[in-house]
Design a protein around this motif. Structure first.
Motif, short mmCIF file in Angstrom:
data_model
loop_
_atom_site.label_atom_id
_atom_site.label_comp_id
_atom_site.label_asym_id
_atom_site.label_seq_id
_atom_site.Cartn_x
_atom_site.Cartn_y
_atom_site.Cartn_z
N ASN A 104 -2.17 11.08 9.55
CA ASN A 104 -0.79 11.49 9.24
C ASN A 104 0.24 10.43 9.63
O ASN A 104 1.41 10.75 9.84
CB ASN A 104 -0.47 12.81 9.92
N ILE A 105 -0.18 9.17 9.68
CA ILE A 105 0.74 8.09 10.08
C ILE A 105 1.99 8.09 9.20
O ILE A 105 1.93 8.39 8.01
CB ILE A 105 0.03 6.71 10.01
N GLY A 152 6.02 3.27 27.30
CA GLY A 152 5.60 4.61 26.91
C GLY A 152 4.47 4.52 25.90
O GLY A 152 3.49 3.82 26.12
N ASP A 153 4.64 5.19 24.76
CA ASP A 153 3.60 5.20 23.73
C ASP A 153 3.88 4.19 22.63
O ASP A 153 3.26 4.24 21.57
CB ASP A 153 3.46 6.61 23.14
N ARG A 154 4.78 3.24 22.87
CA ARG A 154 5.18 2.27 21.84
C ARG A 154 4.84 0.84 22.24
O ARG A 154 4.92 0.48 23.41
CB ARG A 154 6.68 2.36 21.58
N GLU A 197 7.42 -5.71 14.61
CA GLU A 197 6.61 -4.52 14.39
C GLU A 197 6.77 -3.60 15.59
O GLU A 197 6.75 -4.07 16.73
CB GLU A 197 5.12 -4.86 14.26
N GLU A 198 6.93 -2.33 15.33
CA GLU A 198 6.91 -1.33 16.39
C GLU A 198 5.85 -0.31 15.99
O GLU A 198 5.85 0.22 14.88
CB GLU A 198 8.26 -0.63 16.53
N LEU A 199 4.93 -0.08 16.91
CA LEU A 199 3.84 0.87 16.69
C LEU A 199 3.92 1.96 17.74
O LEU A 199 4.09 1.67 18.92
CB LEU A 199 2.49 0.16 16.80
N VAL A 239 -2.43 4.87 15.65
CA VAL A 239 -1.03 4.64 15.32
C VAL A 239 -0.52 5.84 14.52
O VAL A 239 -1.08 6.17 13.47
CB VAL A 239 -0.85 3.34 14.51
N ILE A 240 0.54 6.47 15.03
CA ILE A 240 1.12 7.61 14.33
C ILE A 240 2.46 7.27 13.69
O ILE A 240 2.91 7.99 12.80
CB ILE A 240 1.25 8.84 15.26
N GLU A 241 3.10 6.19 14.12
CA GLU A 241 4.32 5.70 13.51
C GLU A 241 4.27 4.18 13.49
O GLU A 241 3.83 3.56 14.46
CB GLU A 241 5.58 6.14 14.28
N HIS A 242 4.73 3.61 12.38
CA HIS A 242 4.73 2.16 12.20
C HIS A 242 6.07 1.76 11.58
O HIS A 242 6.46 2.30 10.55
CB HIS A 242 3.57 1.76 11.27
#
Length: 147
Positions: free
Chosen positions: A40-41, A80-82, A113-115, A123-126
């Motif tokens: 679901n990225i 954090g998660d990024r 790039e931010e992941l 990776v859930i957001e790119h």
């Protein structure tokens, strides 16, 4: 704000995963990148939502035009998660690009790039932002005096 050892470990893992994806780019193995994407990225290119299918097409198009591209990570930061990466890309135009026939011209462009990773390391957001202007100038697709 103090960071726990567990958070630090996750941040280090996420940085390693991000660098693994860069290494896959440098081997021209798109599956080495895609395998890190959650089903679901969400992709955003310069704040515009992009489907995974469109993202893969763009990546394939980039490799078709610049099959020798190389990403050089200038900095990587995790919080954090990024994970954020500042990257310089070098390549030579060996395929058609924006209507311009292959020229062999060596070019450079820049990207951020931010992941965002989930707890399992997918990776859930790119997010990406590109500065193609130096490349466009070199290829004669933008005026040389544009800042």
């Amino acid at each position: 704000m103090s960071t726990t050892l567990t958070e630090k470990s996750a941040q280090e893992r996420n940085k390693e995963l991000a660098l693994s994806m860069v290494a896959s780019w440098n081997r021209w193995e798109l599956q080495g990148i895609i395998k890190h994407w959650a089903p679901n990225i969400q992709h955003f290119s310069e704040d515009r939502p992009v489907s995974s299918k469109a993202m893969v097409r763009a990546m394939e198009g980039g490799l078709a035009a610049f099959p020798d591209l190389h990403l050089n990570v200038k900095s990587i930061i995790a919080e954090g998660d990024r994970v954020c990466l500042r990257i310089t890309v070098t390549a030579s135009q060996q395929g058609e690009f924006l209507g311009k026939a292959p020229s062999g011209t060596e070019v450079t462009w820049y990207m951020l790039e931010e992941l965002r990773f989930d707890d399992g390391g997918q990776v859930i957001e790119h997010y990406d932002v590109f500065n193609y202007l130096p490349m466009l100038k070199k290829l004669g697709l933008a005026p040389a005096d544009v800042l």
